[in-house]
Motif scaffolding. Structure first.
Motif, PDB file in Angstrom:
ATOM      1  N   PRO A 207       0.963  -1.247   0.054  1.00 58.47           N
ATOM      2  CA  PRO A 207      -0.071  -0.114  -0.008  1.00 58.47           C
ATOM      3  C   PRO A 207       0.825   1.335   0.080  1.00 58.47           C
ATOM      4  O   PRO A 207       2.021   1.332   0.608  1.00 58.47           O
ATOM      5  CB  PRO A 207      -0.791  -0.249   1.344  1.00 58.47           C
ATOM      6  CG  PRO A 207      -0.751  -1.407   1.727  1.00 58.47           C
ATOM      7  CD  PRO A 207       0.507  -1.950   1.290  1.00 58.47           C
ATOM      8  N   THR A 208       0.288   2.370  -0.471  1.00 55.41           N
ATOM      9  CA  THR A 208       1.268   3.536  -0.533  1.00 55.41           C
ATOM     10  C   THR A 208       1.717   3.974   0.668  1.00 55.41           C
ATOM     11  O   THR A 208       2.991   4.662   0.650  1.00 55.41           O
ATOM     12  CB  THR A 208       0.075   4.707  -0.954  1.00 55.41           C
ATOM     13  OG1 THR A 208      -0.474   4.302  -2.228  1.00 55.41           O
ATOM     14  CG2 THR A 208       0.892   6.083  -1.299  1.00 55.41           C
ATOM     15  N   GLU A 209       1.168   3.719   1.707  1.00 54.38           N
ATOM     16  CA  GLU A 209       1.687   4.224   2.910  1.00 54.38           C
ATOM     17  C   GLU A 209       2.953   3.354   3.482  1.00 54.38           C
ATOM     18  O   GLU A 209       3.603   3.846   4.395  1.00 54.38           O
ATOM     19  CB  GLU A 209       0.796   4.247   4.143  1.00 54.38           C
ATOM     20  CG  GLU A 209       0.223   2.822   4.464  1.00 54.38           C
ATOM     21  CD  GLU A 209      -1.183   2.666   3.797  1.00 54.38           C
ATOM     22  OE1 GLU A 209      -2.060   1.830   4.322  1.00 54.38           O
ATOM     23  OE2 GLU A 209      -1.460   3.165   2.535  1.00 54.38           O
ATOM     24  N   TRP A 210       3.110   2.377   2.865  1.00 55.36           N
ATOM     25  CA  TRP A 210       4.314   1.455   3.052  1.00 55.36           C
ATOM     26  C   TRP A 210       5.358   1.556   1.919  1.00 55.36           C
ATOM     27  O   TRP A 210       6.306   0.618   1.978  1.00 55.36           O
ATOM     28  CB  TRP A 210       4.067   0.045   3.308  1.00 55.36           C
ATOM     29  CG  TRP A 210       2.926  -0.025   4.664  1.00 55.36           C
ATOM     30  CD1 TRP A 210       1.801  -0.319   4.599  1.00 55.36           C
ATOM     31  CD2 TRP A 210       3.407  -0.174   6.079  1.00 55.36           C
ATOM     32  NE1 TRP A 210       1.155  -0.409   5.831  1.00 55.36           N
ATOM     33  CE2 TRP A 210       2.159  -0.327   6.839  1.00 55.36           C
ATOM     34  CE3 TRP A 210       4.561   0.056   6.569  1.00 55.36           C
ATOM     35  CZ2 TRP A 210       2.415  -0.355   8.007  1.00 55.36           C
ATOM     36  CZ3 TRP A 210       4.963   0.087   7.860  1.00 55.36           C
ATOM     37  CH2 TRP A 210       3.682  -0.007   8.788  1.00 55.36           C
ATOM     38  N   ILE A 211       5.143   2.345   1.223  1.00 56.09           N
ATOM     39  CA  ILE A 211       6.150   2.546   0.018  1.00 56.09           C
ATOM     40  C   ILE A 211       7.308   3.782   0.207  1.00 56.09           C
ATOM     41  O   ILE A 211       6.674   4.846   0.493  1.00 56.09           O
ATOM     42  CB  ILE A 211       5.385   2.958  -1.358  1.00 56.09           C
ATOM     43  CG1 ILE A 211       4.499   1.779  -1.765  1.00 56.09           C
ATOM     44  CG2 ILE A 211       6.443   2.884  -2.444  1.00 56.09           C
ATOM     45  CD1 ILE A 211       3.650   1.810  -3.071  1.00 56.09           C
ATOM     46  N   THR A 212       8.269   3.550   0.429  1.00 62.16           N
ATOM     47  CA  THR A 212       9.654   4.309   0.422  1.00 62.16           C
ATOM     48  C   THR A 212      10.022   4.623  -0.910  1.00 62.16           C
ATOM     49  O   THR A 212      10.890   5.728  -0.869  1.00 62.16           O
ATOM     50  CB  THR A 212      10.555   3.725   1.522  1.00 62.16           C
ATOM     51  OG1 THR A 212      11.092   2.509   1.218  1.00 62.16           O
ATOM     52  CG2 THR A 212       9.827   3.576   3.068  1.00 62.16           C
ATOM     53  N   HIS A 213      10.081   3.819  -1.684  1.00 64.38           N
ATOM     54  CA  HIS A 213      10.854   4.124  -3.045  1.00 64.38           C
ATOM     55  C   HIS A 213       9.651   3.768  -4.230  1.00 64.38           C
ATOM     56  O   HIS A 213       9.826   2.981  -4.883  1.00 64.38           O
ATOM     57  CB  HIS A 213      11.960   2.951  -3.161  1.00 64.38           C
ATOM     58  CG  HIS A 213      13.225   3.159  -1.925  1.00 64.38           C
ATOM     59  ND1 HIS A 213      12.892   2.905  -0.778  1.00 64.38           N
ATOM     60  CD2 HIS A 213      14.271   3.871  -2.460  1.00 64.38           C
ATOM     61  CE1 HIS A 213      14.155   3.164  -0.233  1.00 64.38           C
ATOM     62  NE2 HIS A 213      14.885   3.665  -1.213  1.00 64.38           N
ATOM     63  N   PRO A 214       8.804   4.817  -4.506  1.00 56.10           N
ATOM     64  CA  PRO A 214       8.002   4.666  -5.398  1.00 56.10           C
ATOM     65  C   PRO A 214       8.613   4.412  -6.770  1.00 56.10           C
ATOM     66  O   PRO A 214       9.643   5.077  -7.020  1.00 56.10           O
ATOM     67  CB  PRO A 214       7.021   6.013  -5.252  1.00 56.10           C
ATOM     68  CG  PRO A 214       8.137   6.889  -4.749  1.00 56.10           C
ATOM     69  CD  PRO A 214       8.962   6.356  -3.954  1.00 56.10           C
ATOM     70  N   LEU A 215       7.602   3.761  -7.591  1.00 60.72           N
ATOM     71  CA  LEU A 215       8.053   3.623  -9.072  1.00 60.72           C
ATOM     72  C   LEU A 215       7.107   3.889 -10.105  1.00 60.72           C
ATOM     73  O   LEU A 215       5.942   3.721  -9.607  1.00 60.72           O
ATOM     74  CB  LEU A 215       8.710   2.195  -9.216  1.00 60.72           C
ATOM     75  CG  LEU A 215       9.946   1.935  -8.873  1.00 60.72           C
ATOM     76  CD1 LEU A 215      10.397   0.349  -8.985  1.00 60.72           C
ATOM     77  CD2 LEU A 215      11.177   2.831  -9.262  1.00 60.72           C
TER      78      LEU A 215
END
Length: 259
Positions: A207-215
């Motif tokens: 989920p978005t809140e657990w993404i530190t390195h978005p792609l």
């Protein structure tokens, strides 16, 4: 921190991804081949990043129709080239069209036989296919060290059953989605000495809140692994550092030293 299952060969610039992973605190990973067409790329990545990348070679059930008549000889050749390698990703999948259960099991059985004969770790894909997988394991025993059910999405009852059969289980960040709460609960029923961490990158995006390195295109970066660990630690009511240390010990016991 060890990512026990990803597909770095599916990134356009995998060497850059590796550098980002290292900066995020990841010390090693297992890169799983899925089809004959990508085994050479997995092999090359392992040669460029010795110690950090542990290669794995197998035929994913989604790509069985792409195999050549010489696929098994080719698999043995890559395993000979990389004595540190494991077997996988291979398995059975109940969502597939056009490939029968018998064909899937017929391809899985040689993977299991090679892993047992060579005493290599094996990573299994199982999706809506538990009876078929059990049938395969009854026909061809896995290595004595057990087998890894990656991105395990079964019930608590199945977790207990497969643990008794020798399974290890790896958690991916996709299960942190609210709609996967029942799967997340299953991880409370997995013996702590069988628990591992993975990203399955570029798939299984958290989920978005657990993404530190978005792609772009919602692809999953393997450097999200520390956040994935934090999410599972919260579920299990463990300090994150304790969970990471535990999973690293389990990964070393199953795969051998990585990183």
């Amino acid at each position: 921190m060890i990512d026990v299952h990803n597909h770095l060969q599916q990134f356009d610039r995998p060497d850059l991804v590796v550098e980002t992973m290292k900066r995020a605190g990841i010390t090693g990973c297992v890169v799983n081949g899925t089809t004959e067409a990508d085994w050479e790329t997995v092999s090359s990545l392992a040669q460029r990043h010795p110690g950090f990348i542990r290669p794995a070679f197998g035929l994913h059930p989604w790509y069985l129709s792409q195999r050549t008549p010489g696929w098994l000889d080719s698999l043995r050749r890559f395993l000979d080239l990389h004595p540190e390698a494991s077997v996988g990703e291979c398995g059975v999948d109940g969502w597939m069209d056009g490939v029968t259960w018998d064909e899937q099991i017929d391809i899985l059985l040689p993977h299991l036989a090679i892993a047992r004969e060579r005493e290599l770790p094996i990573t299994l894909h199982a999706l809506k296919a538990w009876p078929a997988l059990e049938q395969a394991l009854q026909a061809e025993a896995p290595p004595s060290s057990g087998f890894l059910l990656h991105s395990f999405g079964g019930s608590p009852q199945q977790a207990r059953q497969w643990a008794k059969m020798g399974a290890f289980f790896s958690f991916s960040g996709y299960f942190l989605h609210a709609r996967k709460a029942k799967v997340l609960e299953s991880y409370r029923h997995i013996p702590t000495d069988r628990l591992l961490l993975e990203t399955d990158a570029p798939s299984m995006t958290p989920p978005t809140e657990w993404i530190t390195h978005p792609l772009p295109e919602s692809r999953n970066h393997p450097a999200n692994l520390p956040a994935v660990a934090s999410g599972l630690a919260r579920c299990l009511d463990l300090p994150c550092s304790d969970l990471i240390a535990l999973c690293d010990r389990n990964a070393t016991r199953f795969f051998g030293t990585i990183g």
